[in-house]
Design a protein around this motif. Structure first.
Motif, PDB file in Angstrom:
ATOM      1  N   ARG A 416       0.823  -1.219   0.000  1.00  0.00           N
ATOM      2  CA  ARG A 416       0.000   0.000   0.000  1.00  0.00           C
ATOM      3  C   ARG A 416       0.860   1.274   0.000  1.00  0.00           C
ATOM      4  N   THR A 417       1.953   1.229  -0.737  1.00  0.00           N
ATOM      5  CA  THR A 417       2.869   2.375  -0.727  1.00  0.00           C
ATOM      6  C   THR A 417       2.972   3.082  -2.074  1.00  0.00           C
ATOM      7  N   ARG A 418       2.243   2.620  -3.089  1.00  0.00           N
ATOM      8  CA  ARG A 418       2.457   3.140  -4.442  1.00  0.00           C
ATOM      9  C   ARG A 418       1.593   4.344  -4.792  1.00  0.00           C
ATOM     10  N   LEU A 419       0.530   4.573  -4.029  1.00  0.00           N
ATOM     11  CA  LEU A 419      -0.338   5.699  -4.364  1.00  0.00           C
ATOM     12  C   LEU A 419       0.241   7.001  -3.814  1.00  0.00           C
ATOM     13  N   PRO A 420       0.142   8.091  -4.587  1.00  0.00           N
ATOM     14  CA  PRO A 420       0.647   9.386  -4.105  1.00  0.00           C
ATOM     15  C   PRO A 420      -0.297   9.979  -3.069  1.00  0.00           C
ATOM     16  N   GLU A 421       0.084  11.117  -2.527  1.00  0.00           N
ATOM     17  CA  GLU A 421      -0.775  11.831  -1.574  1.00  0.00           C
ATOM     18  C   GLU A 421      -2.103  12.164  -2.248  1.00  0.00           C
ATOM     19  N   ARG A 422      -3.193  12.007  -1.497  1.00  0.00           N
ATOM     20  CA  ARG A 422      -4.517  12.157  -2.097  1.00  0.00           C
ATOM     21  C   ARG A 422      -5.508  12.684  -1.059  1.00  0.00           C
ATOM     22  N   ALA A 423      -6.644  13.179  -1.547  1.00  0.00           N
ATOM     23  CA  ALA A 423      -7.652  13.748  -0.646  1.00  0.00           C
ATOM     24  C   ALA A 423      -8.336  12.668   0.180  1.00  0.00           C
ATOM     25  N   PHE A 424      -8.600  11.496  -0.442  1.00  0.00           N
ATOM     26  CA  PHE A 424      -9.258  10.412   0.280  1.00  0.00           C
ATOM     27  C   PHE A 424      -8.241   9.312   0.553  1.00  0.00           C
ATOM     28  N   SER A 425      -7.946   9.089   1.805  1.00  0.00           N
ATOM     29  CA  SER A 425      -6.975   8.064   2.189  1.00  0.00           C
ATOM     30  C   SER A 425      -7.423   7.426   3.496  1.00  0.00           C
ATOM     31  N   MET A 426      -7.561   6.101   3.489  1.00  0.00           N
ATOM     32  CA  MET A 426      -7.982   5.401   4.698  1.00  0.00           C
ATOM     33  C   MET A 426      -6.810   5.199   5.648  1.00  0.00           C
ATOM     34  N   PRO A 427      -7.059   5.140   6.959  1.00  0.00           N
ATOM     35  CA  PRO A 427      -6.003   4.760   7.906  1.00  0.00           C
ATOM     36  C   PRO A 427      -5.432   3.397   7.523  1.00  0.00           C
ATOM     37  N   GLY A 428      -4.192   3.158   7.896  1.00  0.00           N
ATOM     38  CA  GLY A 428      -3.519   1.926   7.485  1.00  0.00           C
ATOM     39  C   GLY A 428      -4.285   0.665   7.804  1.00  0.00           C
ATOM     40  N   TRP A 429      -4.783   0.540   9.035  1.00  0.00           N
ATOM     41  CA  TRP A 429      -5.476  -0.695   9.429  1.00  0.00           C
ATOM     42  C   TRP A 429      -6.751  -0.900   8.631  1.00  0.00           C
ATOM     43  N   LEU A 430      -7.475   0.208   8.360  1.00  0.00           N
ATOM     44  CA  LEU A 430      -8.723   0.099   7.609  1.00  0.00           C
ATOM     45  C   LEU A 430      -8.442  -0.190   6.131  1.00  0.00           C
ATOM     46  N   GLY A 431      -7.402   0.448   5.620  1.00  0.00           N
ATOM     47  CA  GLY A 431      -7.041   0.201   4.230  1.00  0.00           C
ATOM     48  C   GLY A 431      -6.666  -1.254   3.990  1.00  0.00           C
ATOM     49  N   TRP A 432      -5.827  -1.806   4.876  1.00  0.00           N
ATOM     50  CA  TRP A 432      -5.442  -3.211   4.744  1.00  0.00           C
ATOM     51  C   TRP A 432      -6.660  -4.125   4.856  1.00  0.00           C
ATOM     52  N   THR A 433      -7.556  -3.821   5.788  1.00  0.00           N
ATOM     53  CA  THR A 433      -8.736  -4.659   5.995  1.00  0.00           C
ATOM     54  C   THR A 433      -9.639  -4.663   4.761  1.00  0.00           C
ATOM     55  N   THR A 434      -9.948  -3.477   4.244  1.00  0.00           N
ATOM     56  CA  THR A 434     -10.829  -3.405   3.074  1.00  0.00           C
ATOM     57  C   THR A 434     -10.169  -4.018   1.848  1.00  0.00           C
ATOM     58  N   ASN A 435      -8.879  -3.797   1.672  1.00  0.00           N
ATOM     59  CA  ASN A 435      -8.171  -4.371   0.523  1.00  0.00           C
ATOM     60  C   ASN A 435      -8.218  -5.895   0.538  1.00  0.00           C
ATOM     61  N   ILE A 436      -7.945  -6.480   1.694  1.00  0.00           N
ATOM     62  CA  ILE A 436      -7.894  -7.945   1.800  1.00  0.00           C
ATOM     63  C   ILE A 436      -9.288  -8.559   1.650  1.00  0.00           C
ATOM     64  N   ILE A 437     -10.302  -7.937   2.291  1.00  0.00           N
ATOM     65  CA  ILE A 437     -11.674  -8.448   2.151  1.00  0.00           C
ATOM     66  C   ILE A 437     -12.115  -8.377   0.688  1.00  0.00           C
ATOM     67  N   GLY A 438     -11.883  -7.250   0.053  1.00  0.00           N
ATOM     68  CA  GLY A 438     -12.284  -7.083  -1.347  1.00  0.00           C
ATOM     69  C   GLY A 438     -11.563  -8.046  -2.266  1.00  0.00           C
ATOM     70  N   LEU A 439     -10.275  -8.240  -2.015  1.00  0.00           N
ATOM     71  CA  LEU A 439      -9.483  -9.143  -2.859  1.00  0.00           C
ATOM     72  C   LEU A 439      -9.934 -10.590  -2.680  1.00  0.00           C
ATOM     73  N   ALA A 440     -10.187 -11.002  -1.438  1.00  0.00           N
ATOM     74  CA  ALA A 440     -10.652 -12.372  -1.180  1.00  0.00           C
ATOM     75  C   ALA A 440     -12.007 -12.612  -1.847  1.00  0.00           C
ATOM     76  N   TYR A 441     -12.892 -11.642  -1.755  1.00  0.00           N
ATOM     77  CA  TYR A 441     -14.218 -11.761  -2.373  1.00  0.00           C
ATOM     78  C   TYR A 441     -14.092 -11.902  -3.890  1.00  0.00           C
ATOM     79  N   THR A 442     -13.214 -11.101  -4.483  1.00  0.00           N
ATOM     80  CA  THR A 442     -13.022 -11.160  -5.936  1.00  0.00           C
ATOM     81  C   THR A 442     -12.530 -12.535  -6.365  1.00  0.00           C
ATOM     82  N   ILE A 443     -11.566 -13.081  -5.638  1.00  0.00           N
ATOM     83  CA  ILE A 443     -11.009 -14.392  -5.997  1.00  0.00           C
ATOM     84  C   ILE A 443     -12.073 -15.482  -5.878  1.00  0.00           C
ATOM     85  N   VAL A 444     -12.790 -15.490  -4.745  1.00  0.00           N
ATOM     86  CA  VAL A 444     -13.789 -16.539  -4.508  1.00  0.00           C
ATOM     87  C   VAL A 444     -14.919 -16.463  -5.533  1.00  0.00           C
TER      88      VAL A 444
END
Length: 502
Positions: A416-444
């Protein structure tokens, strides 16, 4: 004026000049985004996907599961949209964060998958709307003999309504989409109240609505319930419409992510409440078989059972039917912008043709023509085989889901280090959580939605979605070999080119 200048500057930094007027406000863009989701309508219109595959448990808790996962996907992509507010969406984002050796090829594949998903979604919407009209005829005239060409003509009519509005009433699109949002919310309340009043006191039990499981698919119960997620996936997908329309809204980097999340909140909330109402007024287990097998379709059959009146049931169906017609307009708008953006970056054969803006109408007319032509071809496939056409419909959900998963997978792979500074940015723990849930759902779901809907499998019950999706990949690969690997480098600088074309 300051906001518009900021938007133009940010778009210029991404390599593109301003091609469209930023005529949408936050609310009219939300209207477009929710017109496409129209979750309560889409979920109710696709009851046949989940009723045999989980029943009420599949419908209610499948939506909750799909809702959490799609909200996670939307939040994950909202960060990308805030960083790179361009109509290219997923393929542009992939190009920005992918490793240099894979940048062009991954962007290319993502663009083709996303574009194919949106064009297939246009066909899906016209199919759902035409099915509701056929259901009305079947209810009112029980002796009606159905022929596929009947639905084909209705399908074409709905598609051409969307074409006409997008081509000749472009300036009214913000108002039409604002009306679509109001119509959908008002319809949700009117239908819910009317159905509950008419069905009283003959409601299904809470135990039936929230805990009863039905499985007529032949699959084990666990697999059957997972297959019911297709209903929730269909009712909540397409939220990347905001990304493909982002060049037509002021203050894009801030408003775009908000709208992407707002449409999910509204969709999940209205969808859950309306499905709960539908199940309560269905009469419970005693009517389950009748509803599943009804030639009028599950939704209209429930309306009829609740109201005990064919005219009343048909009148109530006008709300979701008009929602689907308005959604068809919004889906075609978004799909044409996706084609426009991908052609602008050289991703299509004869790209210069497809990203021209008509000087008088102010729309990417050729991109709209291309969308409509392909949707008509899909309809001709329906004339020959409903099985093949259904594969195209299912592939829209799979394709869009994969296009969401690819940029998120890259984002996670790089910590989660490739995106530049932006107006909408989730806290680290929330970003990791949403990314992993979304990715798992997509795969399944990308795997499960390729499964046949029932066992035993025959030529007519086979899920040919894998074939439809394979065709997309093959066409993409052939075009890559012929042209893309030589000329496509990902998003390119096109400032000034549009003026030269005109």
């Amino acid at each position: 004026m300051e906001e518009i200048n900021i938007d133009d500057k940010q778009l210029a930094q991404l390599g593109h000049g301003q091609s469209f007027k930023r005529q949408f406000s936050r609310w009219t863009m939300l209207g477009l985004a929710f017109a496409i989701l129209n979750s309560w309508t889409a979920l109710a219109s696709s009851l046949s996907l989940a009723l045999p595959s989980g029943g009420p448990v599949g419908i209610i808790w499948g939506l909750v599961t799909a809702g959490v996962c799609n909200l996670s996907l939307a939040a994950s992509l909202a960060e990308f949209l805030s960083a790179y507010p361009t109509a290219g969406g997923q393929y542009h984002w992939v190009a920005m964060i992918a490793p240099e050796p894979l940048k062009a090829s991954l962007s290319w594949v993502t663009g083709w998958i996303n574009m194919s998903g949106w064009i297939a979604l246009v066909a899906t919407n016209s199919s759902l709307a035409s099915t509701l009209i056929i259901n009305i005829i079947s209810l009112v005239y029980p002796s009606y003999q159905f022929y596929r060409w009947h639905q084909f003509l209705i399908y074409l009519g709905i598609t051409f309504i969307a074409f006409f509005i997008n081509t000749f009433l472009h300036k009214l699109l913000p108002h039409i989409n604002g009306f679509a949002l109001v119509w959908s919310i008002v319809g949700f309340f009117i239908l819910s109240i009317t159905l509950l009043a008419c069905a009283a006191p003959d409601y299904a039990t809470g135990e039936y609505v929230f805990t009863h499981f039905i499985n007529t698919t032949g699959w084990p119960d666990g697999i059957a319930w997972l297959l019911s997620l297709l209903q929730g996936g269909l009712g909540l997908t397409g939220f990347d419409a905001v990304a493909h329309m982002i060049e037509e809204i002021p203050n894009a980097a801030i408003e775009g992510p908000k709208i992407m999340l707002y449409c999910q909140y509204i969709g999940i909330g209205t969808g859950f409440l309306f499905l709960t109402v539908i199940l309560f007024v269905s009469g419970g287990l005693k009517n389950a078989t009748t509803i599943i097998t009804s030639p009028a379709g599950p939704l209209l059959e429930i309306f009829y059972l609740a109201t005990s009146n064919k005219t009343g049931a048909v009148c109530l169906l006008m709300f979701p039917l008009l929602c689907l017609v308005l959604a068809g307009t919004a889906v075609l708008t978004t799909s044409s912008r996706m084609v426009f953006a991908f052609a602008r970056d050289g991703g299509l054969p004869a790209s210069a043709i497809w990203w021209k803006i008509h000087p008088t109408l102010g729309v990417p007319l050729n991109a709209i023509y291309l969308n409509v032509a392909i949707v008509v071809i899909f309809g001709c496939i329906f004339l020959g085989s409903t099985v093949a056409f259904n594969a195209i419909v299912a592939s829209s959900v799979v394709a869009l889901g994969l296009s969401y998963g690819i940029p998120i997978a890259l984002h996670v792979a790089y910590g989660r280090t490739r995106l530049p500074e932006r107006a909408f940015s989730m806290p680290g723990w929330l970003g990791w959580t949403t990314n992993i849930i979304g990715l798992a759902y997509t795969i399944v779901t990308s795997v499960l939605f390729l499964f046949p809907p029932a066992l035993p499998v025959t030529g007519t019950t086979m899920n040919y979605c894998i074939v439809a999706f394979a065709i997309i990949i093959v066409i993409s690969l052939i075009q890559w070999i012929v042209d893309g690997r030589k000329n496509y480098r990902g998003p390119r600088i096109t400032i000034g080119e549009q003026e030269l074309q005109d």
